[in-house]
Design an enzyme around this catalytic site. Structure first.
Site, PDB file in Angstrom:
ATOM      1  N   PRO A  89      61.878  26.078  57.421  1.00  0.00           N
ATOM      2  CA  PRO A  89      62.811  25.566  58.436  1.00  0.00           C
ATOM      3  C   PRO A  89      63.627  24.376  57.921  1.00  0.00           C
ATOM      4  O   PRO A  89      64.632  24.009  58.530  1.00  0.00           O
ATOM      5  CB  PRO A  89      61.909  25.159  59.600  1.00  0.00           C
ATOM      6  CG  PRO A  89      60.509  25.374  59.179  1.00  0.00           C
ATOM      7  CD  PRO A  89      60.484  26.032  57.849  1.00  0.00           C
ATOM      8  N   GLU A 116      51.287  23.809  56.426  1.00  0.00           N
ATOM      9  CA  GLU A 116      52.354  22.802  56.583  1.00  0.00           C
ATOM     10  C   GLU A 116      53.434  22.935  55.507  1.00  0.00           C
ATOM     11  O   GLU A 116      54.329  22.112  55.430  1.00  0.00           O
ATOM     12  CB  GLU A 116      51.752  21.396  56.552  1.00  0.00           C
ATOM     13  CG  GLU A 116      50.996  21.027  57.817  1.00  0.00           C
ATOM     14  CD  GLU A 116      51.870  21.148  59.067  1.00  0.00           C
ATOM     15  OE1 GLU A 116      52.888  20.450  59.138  1.00  0.00           O
ATOM     16  OE2 GLU A 116      51.532  21.965  59.948  1.00  0.00           O
ATOM     17  N   ARG A 154      70.987  45.918  52.893  1.00  0.00           N
ATOM     18  CA  ARG A 154      72.037  46.752  53.486  1.00  0.00           C
ATOM     19  C   ARG A 154      73.398  46.513  52.829  1.00  0.00           C
ATOM     20  O   ARG A 154      74.343  47.260  53.061  1.00  0.00           O
ATOM     21  CB  ARG A 154      72.086  46.593  55.008  1.00  0.00           C
ATOM     22  CG  ARG A 154      72.439  45.240  55.503  1.00  0.00           C
ATOM     23  CD  ARG A 154      72.152  45.115  56.989  1.00  0.00           C
ATOM     24  NE  ARG A 154      73.071  45.896  57.814  1.00  0.00           N
ATOM     25  CZ  ARG A 154      74.341  45.622  57.967  1.00  0.00           C
ATOM     26  NH1 ARG A 154      74.891  44.602  57.321  1.00  0.00           N
ATOM     27  NH2 ARG A 154      75.099  46.361  58.744  1.00  0.00           N
ATOM     28  N   ASP A 169      81.697  45.315  59.084  1.00  0.00           N
ATOM     29  CA  ASP A 169      83.084  44.861  59.133  1.00  0.00           C
ATOM     30  C   ASP A 169      83.299  43.712  60.094  1.00  0.00           C
ATOM     31  O   ASP A 169      83.951  42.736  59.769  1.00  0.00           O
ATOM     32  CB  ASP A 169      84.014  46.016  59.508  1.00  0.00           C
ATOM     33  CG  ASP A 169      83.993  47.074  58.418  1.00  0.00           C
ATOM     34  OD1 ASP A 169      84.477  48.180  58.650  1.00  0.00           O
ATOM     35  OD2 ASP A 169      83.476  46.765  57.334  1.00  0.00           O
TER      36      ASP A 169
HETATM   37  N1  ADE Z   1      59.033  29.278  57.984  1.00  0.00           N
HETATM   38  C1  ADE Z   1      58.709  28.867  59.216  1.00  0.00           C
HETATM   39  N2  ADE Z   1      59.769  28.822  60.011  1.00  0.00           N
HETATM   40  C2  ADE Z   1      60.835  29.232  59.266  1.00  0.00           C
HETATM   41  C3  ADE Z   1      62.222  29.404  59.519  1.00  0.00           C
HETATM   42  N3  ADE Z   1      62.766  29.139  60.697  1.00  0.00           N
HETATM   43  N4  ADE Z   1      62.999  29.830  58.507  1.00  0.00           N
HETATM   44  C4  ADE Z   1      62.466  30.077  57.297  1.00  0.00           C
HETATM   45  N5  ADE Z   1      61.177  29.931  56.996  1.00  0.00           N
HETATM   46  C5  ADE Z   1      60.362  29.514  57.968  1.00  0.00           C
END
Ligand code: ADE
Length: 253
Positions: A89, A116, A154, A169
């Site tokens: 994240p 974590e 894809r 597209d």
């Molecule tokens: N691992 C945990 N949450 C994530 C996210 N939102 N994007 C990528 N990897 C993650």
């Protein structure tokens, strides 16, 4: 194209991707997926891959050694060093543009974190690029890695049949897709918009553009503003300008 997914849950990634269009692509050798269990690389005799974080705080961290060694093993098996993408994240938001960029690679290594996260020294040592699939926190990087594999696959030539490829597209011009309809013409008292039955291709494409504009303005004002700005920078003849202005007005009706 070859995807190498480093994970503590290889069966999750394998099972999630071996269906439908991606399965067909794998059967045809257009893409290849190999899932590597990071735990197989730990030097810990109890098979541990995680430990407490220095400085305190809740939760466990994946240790540098097994992550680095798993990644090194993959890199050594390849003819040239591959890009390594760590799903977190804390990464840059994954976009269609990024997917297109990854699709140029012959090999791509995707690293899934758990707990974590991963000891920062391993991420530095393997030169990981960091990518997030959205502003929310998941329990691990497996679903994000699957999202990346799907979006990139894809775009690999041949993976989508002709019937499917048109899908890209709309996003690729920066607008959301217009609404679509199939048979029957009337369903539960709801009719397919008249213009789509007219057979007038020019009218249909103008209607679709107006619908895309309206939908994007409503749902994704950020994309809409970026699109208008792009159009302002695009050289147009006076006739093209009038046509675009008319479609824009129609989209506001
Ligand atoms: N691992 C945990 N949450 C994530 C996210 N939102 N994007 C990528 N990897 C993650």
């Amino acid at each position: 194209m070859n995807f190498h997914v480093l994970t503590l849950f290889p069966e999750m990634v394998e099972s999630g991707l071996h269906t439908s269009i991606l399965k067909r692509a794998m059967d045809r050798d257009l893409i290849h997926l190999s899932c590597i269990n990071i735990r197989d690389y730990t030097e810990n005799r109890h098979g541990r891959v995680d430990d407490y974080t220095y400085g305190g705080g809740a939760g466990m961290l994946m240790q540098a050694q097994p992550v680095f060694d798993a990644c090194e093993a993959v890199q050594k098996s390849l003819p040239a060093p591959a890009r390594v993408v760590y799903l977190t994240p804390q990464g840059a938001l994954f976009t269609q543009e990024m997917a297109a960029d990854f699709a140029k690679e012959e090999d791509l290594i995707l690293l899934c974190g758990h707990y974590e996260g991963i000891d920062e020294r391993a991420l530095e040592a393997i030169h990981a690029e960091v990518v997030s699939v959205g502003d929310y926190v998941l329990t691990g990087g497996e679903l994000p890695a699957m999202i990346v594999v799907d979006a990139v696959s894809r775009l690999v030539p041949g993976v989508l049949g002709n019937d499917e490829s048109a899908e890209t597209d709309s996003f690729q011009n920066g607008l959301l897709e217009y609404p679509q309809y199939s048979r029957p013409e009337s369903w539960q008292g709801r009719d397919v918009p008249e213009v789509l039955l007219s057979g007038d291709h020019k009218k249909v494409s103008e209607w679709r553009l107006a619908q895309s504009l309206a939908r994007t303005r409503e749902r994704r004002p950020d994309l809409y503003e970026a699109y208008l700005e792009k159009m302002r920078q695009t050289p147009m003849t006076p006739a093209e300008k009038r046509r675009f202005a008319r479609i824009l007005r129609e989209s506001e009706e």
